[in-house]
Design a protein around this motif. Structure first.
Motif, mmCIF file in Angstrom:
data_model
loop_
_atom_site.group_PDB
_atom_site.id
_atom_site.type_symbol
_atom_site.label_atom_id
_atom_site.label_comp_id
_atom_site.label_asym_id
_atom_site.label_seq_id
_atom_site.Cartn_x
_atom_site.Cartn_y
_atom_site.Cartn_z
ATOM 1 N N ARG A 290 0.767 -1.450 0.039
ATOM 2 C CA ARG A 290 -0.035 0.188 0.035
ATOM 3 C C ARG A 290 0.810 1.178 -0.120
ATOM 4 O O ARG A 290 2.084 1.341 0.557
ATOM 5 C CB ARG A 290 -0.814 0.073 1.279
ATOM 6 C CG ARG A 290 -1.839 1.011 1.287
ATOM 7 C CD ARG A 290 -3.143 0.798 2.346
ATOM 8 N NE ARG A 290 -2.764 -0.079 3.466
ATOM 9 C CZ ARG A 290 -2.710 0.444 4.443
ATOM 10 N NH1 ARG A 290 -3.194 1.555 4.984
ATOM 11 N NH2 ARG A 290 -2.433 -0.349 5.682
ATOM 12 N N ILE A 291 0.484 2.235 -0.642
ATOM 13 C CA ILE A 291 1.149 3.462 -0.819
ATOM 14 C C ILE A 291 0.334 4.516 0.200
ATOM 15 O O ILE A 291 -0.989 4.573 -0.038
ATOM 16 C CB ILE A 291 1.159 4.212 -2.212
ATOM 17 C CG1 ILE A 291 1.680 3.134 -2.988
ATOM 18 C CG2 ILE A 291 2.194 5.489 -2.150
ATOM 19 C CD1 ILE A 291 3.324 3.130 -2.905
ATOM 20 N N VAL A 292 0.861 5.457 0.815
ATOM 21 C CA VAL A 292 0.289 6.308 1.926
ATOM 22 C C VAL A 292 0.810 7.667 1.345
ATOM 23 O O VAL A 292 2.121 7.909 1.366
ATOM 24 C CB VAL A 292 0.471 6.092 3.298
ATOM 25 C CG1 VAL A 292 0.271 7.158 4.228
ATOM 26 C CG2 VAL A 292 -0.250 4.935 3.775
ATOM 27 N N PHE A 293 -0.170 8.447 0.791
ATOM 28 C CA PHE A 293 0.217 9.878 0.441
ATOM 29 C C PHE A 293 -0.089 10.837 1.403
ATOM 30 O O PHE A 293 -1.160 10.928 1.756
ATOM 31 C CB PHE A 293 -0.166 9.911 -1.160
ATOM 32 C CG PHE A 293 0.199 11.250 -1.540
ATOM 33 C CD1 PHE A 293 1.511 11.627 -2.247
ATOM 34 C CD2 PHE A 293 -0.858 12.400 -1.526
ATOM 35 C CE1 PHE A 293 1.807 12.696 -2.597
ATOM 36 C CE2 PHE A 293 -0.458 13.602 -2.577
ATOM 37 C CZ PHE A 293 0.886 13.692 -2.562
ATOM 38 N N MET A 294 1.017 11.890 1.848
ATOM 39 C CA MET A 294 0.626 12.771 2.872
ATOM 40 C C MET A 294 0.734 14.097 1.989
ATOM 41 O O MET A 294 1.523 14.280 1.341
ATOM 42 C CB MET A 294 1.600 12.720 4.041
ATOM 43 C CG MET A 294 1.314 11.283 4.764
ATOM 44 S SD MET A 294 2.657 11.393 6.270
ATOM 45 C CE MET A 294 1.657 12.714 7.288
ATOM 46 N N ASP A 295 0.055 15.124 2.453
ATOM 47 C CA ASP A 295 0.148 16.505 2.512
ATOM 48 C C ASP A 295 -0.331 17.249 3.281
ATOM 49 O O ASP A 295 -1.240 17.008 3.960
ATOM 50 C CB ASP A 295 -0.707 16.707 0.653
ATOM 51 C CG ASP A 295 -0.431 18.086 0.381
ATOM 52 O OD1 ASP A 295 0.982 18.311 0.332
ATOM 53 O OD2 ASP A 295 -1.292 18.608 -0.084
ATOM 54 N N LYS A 296 0.566 18.272 3.757
ATOM 55 C CA LYS A 296 0.363 19.329 4.781
ATOM 56 C C LYS A 296 -0.166 18.513 5.927
ATOM 57 O O LYS A 296 -1.081 18.948 6.778
ATOM 58 C CB LYS A 296 -0.788 20.290 4.310
ATOM 59 C CG LYS A 296 -0.484 20.897 3.038
ATOM 60 C CD LYS A 296 -1.529 21.986 2.681
ATOM 61 C CE LYS A 296 -0.910 23.255 1.810
ATOM 62 N NZ LYS A 296 -1.554 22.963 0.475
ATOM 63 N N GLY A 297 0.466 17.375 6.440
ATOM 64 C CA GLY A 297 0.248 16.738 7.577
ATOM 65 C C GLY A 297 -0.983 15.799 7.793
ATOM 66 O O GLY A 297 -1.339 15.169 8.519
#
Ligand code: ADP
Ligand code: MG
Length: 252
Positions: free
Chosen positions: A217-224
């Motif tokens: 699985r890929i977990v994509f984060m942006d701005k916390g």
């Protein structure tokens, strides 16, 4: 372990519920929910400053989260030292900068924590360390000091050193970012080996070839925030958010 015993039904290696981490007024993590199953391999990616390191550091209790719940193998992370010890015992951490002790040999680097934290005798700790240095194909360098090794070799030692504590989860924070390109592969191969053995892994990396091949699985984060989670194939071919599309355009 009385007050902290894990529930027998716990199947998650990591469980985060509505986690916040703030530095002053700034929220480095906002409302983060994440479950990592035992044996699962997760790649965490996202732009610089999106909170990837903070996420990993909260799981290892290097940073203390401000709100929400974090469980590691069923144990809740609490501020008290007992809880910190417990989770550190379950998790191994590998950083971008290898963080080996420069004044100690490779072997000494690997036996220190097992002797002090696990109470192993020197002989036993050395046997364990040599077996793991063998596994990362660096046992012949055991008597050398870190500075005598290449960056790739030092990072493989850092992985072996973490494994010497027999962790149930391995956390990687951009383990190949500080390496010369020709050394990236040997470290990724070592990580793939671990993945193939069924180790639970949470890896912050921008090595998208590795992510495609290894991640469940890929977990994509942006701005916390975690704004997207998907299987690699879906994430790379059809990202759901504009921010993920933009991120992928930049790095691939
Ligand atoms: P990433 O690893 O995705 O690049 P980080 O988790 O390191 O991002 O940082 C997320 C945000 O939190 C950044 O804006 C960073 O400046 C801030 N931050 C991280 N650690 C600290 C700290 N100790 N003090 C203040 N701000 C921090
Ligand atoms: Mg980071």
């Amino acid at each position: 372990m009385t007050s902290q015993s894990a529930t027998a039904s716990e199947t998650s290696a990591v469980r985060m519920e509505a986690v916040y981490k703030r530095f002053g007024d700034f929220a480095a993590l906002s409302e983060v929910d994440l479950r990592v199953a035992k044996g699962e391999r997760i790649v965490v990616c996202g732009p610089s400053g999106s909170g990837k390191s903070t996420l990993i550091r909260c799981i290892n209790h290097i940073e203390r989260h401000d709100e929400g719940l974090i469980y590691v193998n069923g144990f809740e992370l609490k501020p008290e030292p007992k809880s910190v010890d417990l989770v550190r015992r379950e998790t191994g951490m590998v950083f971008q900068s290898f963080n080996l002790f420069p004044h100690m040999t490779i072997l000494e680097n690997c036996i220190l924590a097992p002797m002090s934290a696990h109470g192993l005798g020197r002989r036993e700790a050395e046997d364990r360390a040599m077996a793991l240095l063998e596994k990362v194909r660096i046992a012949d360098q055991a008597k050398k000091f870190p500075i005598q090794l290449s960056g790739g070799q030092q990072q493989r030692v850092a992985i072996a050193r973490a494994l010497c504590m027999q962790p149930k989860i391995m956390l990687f924070d951009e383990p190949t970012s500080a390496l010369d390109p020709e050394m990236v592969k040997e470290v990724l191969e070592t990580m793939k080996g671990l993945a193939n053995e069924g180790m639970t892994m949470l890896c912050v990396t921008h090595e998208m070839g590795f992510a495609r091949e290894v991640a469940d699985r890929i977990v994509f984060m942006d701005k916390g925030r975690i704004i997207e989670q998907a299987k690699p194939e879906a994430f790379f071919t059809a990202p759901q958010t504009e921010r993920a599309r933009h991120f992928l355009d930049q790095i691939i």
